[in-house]
Write an enzyme that holds these catalytic residues in place. Structure first.
Site, PDB file in Angstrom:
ATOM      1  N   ASN A   5       0.825  -1.200   0.000  1.00  0.00           N
ATOM      2  CA  ASN A   5       0.000   0.000   0.000  1.00  0.00           C
ATOM      3  C   ASN A   5       0.862   1.254   0.000  1.00  0.00           C
ATOM      4  OD1 ASN A   5      -1.862   2.017   0.433  1.00  0.00           O
ATOM      5  ND2 ASN A   5      -3.006   0.920   1.984  1.00  0.00           N
ATOM      6  N   ASP A   6       1.530   1.513   1.095  1.00  0.00           N
ATOM      7  CA  ASP A   6       2.262   2.777   1.202  1.00  0.00           C
ATOM      8  C   ASP A   6       3.383   2.907   0.171  1.00  0.00           C
ATOM      9  OD1 ASP A   6       0.657   3.509   3.355  1.00  0.00           O
ATOM     10  OD2 ASP A   6       1.917   2.414   4.761  1.00  0.00           O
ATOM     11  N   VAL A   7       3.972   1.778  -0.222  1.00  0.00           N
ATOM     12  CA  VAL A   7       5.104   1.850  -1.155  1.00  0.00           C
ATOM     13  C   VAL A   7       4.666   2.141  -2.584  1.00  0.00           C
ATOM     14  CG1 VAL A   7       6.585   0.375   0.236  1.00  0.00           C
ATOM     15  CG2 VAL A   7       5.169  -0.647  -1.547  1.00  0.00           C
ATOM     16  N   VAL A   8       3.342   2.174  -2.831  1.00  0.00           N
ATOM     17  CA  VAL A   8       2.855   2.541  -4.163  1.00  0.00           C
ATOM     18  C   VAL A   8       1.942   3.756  -4.068  1.00  0.00           C
ATOM     19  CG1 VAL A   8       3.057   0.253  -5.186  1.00  0.00           C
ATOM     20  CG2 VAL A   8       0.964   0.857  -3.996  1.00  0.00           C
ATOM     21  N   ALA A  43       1.005   3.064   7.340  1.00  0.00           N
ATOM     22  CA  ALA A  43       1.229   4.451   7.719  1.00  0.00           C
ATOM     23  C   ALA A  43      -0.084   5.132   8.087  1.00  0.00           C
ATOM     24  CB  ALA A  43       1.906   5.197   6.584  1.00  0.00           C
TER      25      ALA A  43
END
Lengths: 464, 102
Positions: free
Chosen positions: A389-392, A430
């Site tokens: 999720n957060d890394v994209v 996050a």
């Protein structure tokens, strides 16, 4: 000749093996041998310490040492061999805590033997404080990674409170040194104080930052071991401890760098603390999401030429790494180019995803690092995001108010089609919304990663 | 103050080692690919298990009648062993996976 068999010489050899071992651990091809070299050095140092000891020691003490080592070896070995790959980070934290506790205990015992020697007492108290903080902090980190403690707990004004607590610990130990006291009571008060500080130190830090914390505590334990070396004038403890202390510190900074956040922000920042609630962005993040079905995705993949899989921790939690490998092989067999795009902090630790996927025999060159794969997304037909999720999250590029702004991400939005598999619309680690999910090109495929991928495989097999 | 100067001159060798080791540690870790951060942390974790040497020394030096010291020492050796053995074995397991094919 005699010197060759002396303890000092063995310690020298052991110290060199640690340096060579760490150096080799830094390259994929030599890493494994590096680890074994350091382990061999450790073994000779331990055996040497026991068998070359000058002095009269009752046999039962030797027996006790032998029994302790035997039990520790059996438990350590079993746990390390049995634990699931997804649980690795927890385990590292756990072992780190054991080392810290060991250092603290040494200090507790030795305190009474050095009364009056203020420098030695300082060294001992330092070992007790650092070792205890490392122990209790690691246990909290372990509980957080384990999911036992999922939410960051924050007392009001926790930063101020923690710093005052730390100052009080220092002042208190200064008092013990200065007064030349030999009181065991004061020592134990310090010990429990330090344990409490370790808990307070890690509690407010979010679970996503645990790898950084573990790395930091790792270097603390190194320092505690080095203090022990100083106390005994023991060279191998000194070299090993300082080496880990300094290497661990650099590693901590490298990890922070990979997330594009300063260390102070990790420790004192309390992620998302600045009143950012995720909905404050002006880009109209509220939109419609598009749901899709397994059979649609199967058709889409079957007629693509290039598919990139973006795995995240969700994949690991669902134990879907074998399923995804099977899907990858199936697609490859049909002439579709498949790759994995690995974000440096995907999973719960840097490199965690690589380890997980390597376990299922995914070929090493199918795992692409972020810098290499980012330019490829524009030629990619389908990006399949599984449990990441957060890394994209494009907010890292677009939204200066976002807590992850500036973090390098995988530019999946450049691909022609994006399929996101998640269990629900819940935000990622996050705790922020992801506008990628509302993108025109994105389709959401809800469900447990393992189940979804398995039904994808079944669909694809029926298609040929 | 004089105590400090005494300390430095008496322990010059150790101070040299500390300073040089700090630089060696930094040098050895720099420019490591992110992929290897986890195994590297785990390997370093095993190395600080060297604290077990201190625990063994505590036991060897202990007064045989001091039950408290002996039992705390016993626990310290046990925990240190866990750190060393568990640390190296886990690191090896992680790295085993990188080696397959080429």
């Amino acid at each position: 000749m005699e010197y060759i068999f002396s303890l000092e010489f063995i310690y020298l050899i052991a110290s060199i093996t640690y340096i060579i071992g760490l150096k080799k651990l830094g390259h994929p091809e030599t890493a494994r041998s590096g680890n074994l070299i350091a382990a061999a050095g450790m073994t000779i140092a331990i055996l040497g310490t026991i068998f070359l000891y000058q002095g009269e020691v009752p046999t039962f003490i030797y027996t006790l040492i032998g029994v302790a080592i035997l039990i520790g070896t059996i438990i350590g070995w079993m746990v390390a061999k049995k634990v699931a790959m997804t649980k690795m980070p927890e385990l590292v934290s756990m072992f780190n805590g054991m080392g810290g506790a060991s250092a603290a205990l040494i200090g507790l015992i030795e305190f009474g033997h050095y009364t009056g020697n203020s420098l030695s007492i300082m060294t001992i108290l330092g070992g007790v404080i650092i070792g205890s903080v490392s122990f209790s902090g690691s246990m909290i980190a372990w509980a957080k990674l384990n999911g036992t403690l999922s939410k960051p707990l924050r007392l009001p004004k926790y930063n101020l409170l923690n710093n005052l607590f730390l100052l009080a610990l220092f002042a208190f130990s200064a008092y013990i040194v200065w007064s030349g006291s030999s009181s065991q009571l004061l020592l134990y008060v310090l010990f429990f104080g330090a344990l409490t500080y370790g808990i307070l130190f890690v509690l407010p830090i979010g679970g996503a930052d645990m790898p950084v914390v573990i790395s930091l505590l790792n270097s603390f334990t190194g320092l505690a071991a080095a203090l022990g070396g100083f106390l005994y004038g023991n060279m191998v403890m000194l070299t090993g401890g300082i080496l880990v202390g300094s290497a661990g510190t650099i590693l901590t900074f490298a990890m922070c760098h990979a997330m594009n956040r300063p260390l102070s922000n990790v420790i004192f920042g309390g992620f998302g603390d600045k009143g950012y609630d995720g909905s404050g962005s002006s880009s109209g993040i509220q939109g419609d999401i598009k749901k899709t079905t397994v059979s649609d995705v199967a058709i889409l993949m079957n007629y693509s030429q290039k598919v990139i899989i973006v795995p995240g921790y969700g994949l690991a939690v669902a134990q879907a790494q074998h399923a995804i490998h099977e899907l990858e092989q199936l697609l490859e067999k049909r002439g579709i180019d498949v790759k994995y795009a690995i974000h440096p902090v995907a999973g719960r630790m840097p490199g965690h995803m690589n380890v997980l996927l390597a376990e299922t025999n995914v070929e090493y060159d199918k795992l692409a690092e972020m810098e290499d794969v980012n330019p490829e997304f524009q030629n990619t037909d389908v990006v399949f995001v599984v449990g990441a999720n957060d890394v994209v999250n494009p907010a890292a590029h677009n939204d200066p108010k976002s807590p992850i702004y500036g973090m390098p991400i995988l530019d999946v939005e450049n691909a022609k089609q994006i399929i996101v598999n998640k269990r629900s619309m819940k935000p990622g680690y996050a705790g922020i919304e992801n506008e990628l999910f509302f993108n025109q090109k994105t389709s959401m495929l809800f469900g447990d990663a393992k189940g979804v991928i398995q039904s994808l495989i079944t669909e694809l097999k029926g298609m040929s | 103050m004089s105590e400090l100067i005494d300390f430095i001159s008496n322990n010059l060798e150790m101070i040299y080692i500390v300073i040089l080791m700090i630089f060696v540690g930094v040098e050895v870790i720099s420019h490591v690919p992110a992929v290897l951060h986890t195994p590297l942390m785990s390997g370093a974790n095993a190395i600080h298990g060297v604290v077990i040497i201190g625990a063994i020394l505590v036991m060897l030096n202990a007064d045989p009648n001091n039950i408290l010291a002996l039992s705390l020492g016993f626990v310290a050796v046990l925990l240190g062993t866990l750190n060393v053995v568990g640390g190296f074995v886990v690191t090896d397991r992680m790295l085993e996976m990188f080696k397959k094919k080429k």
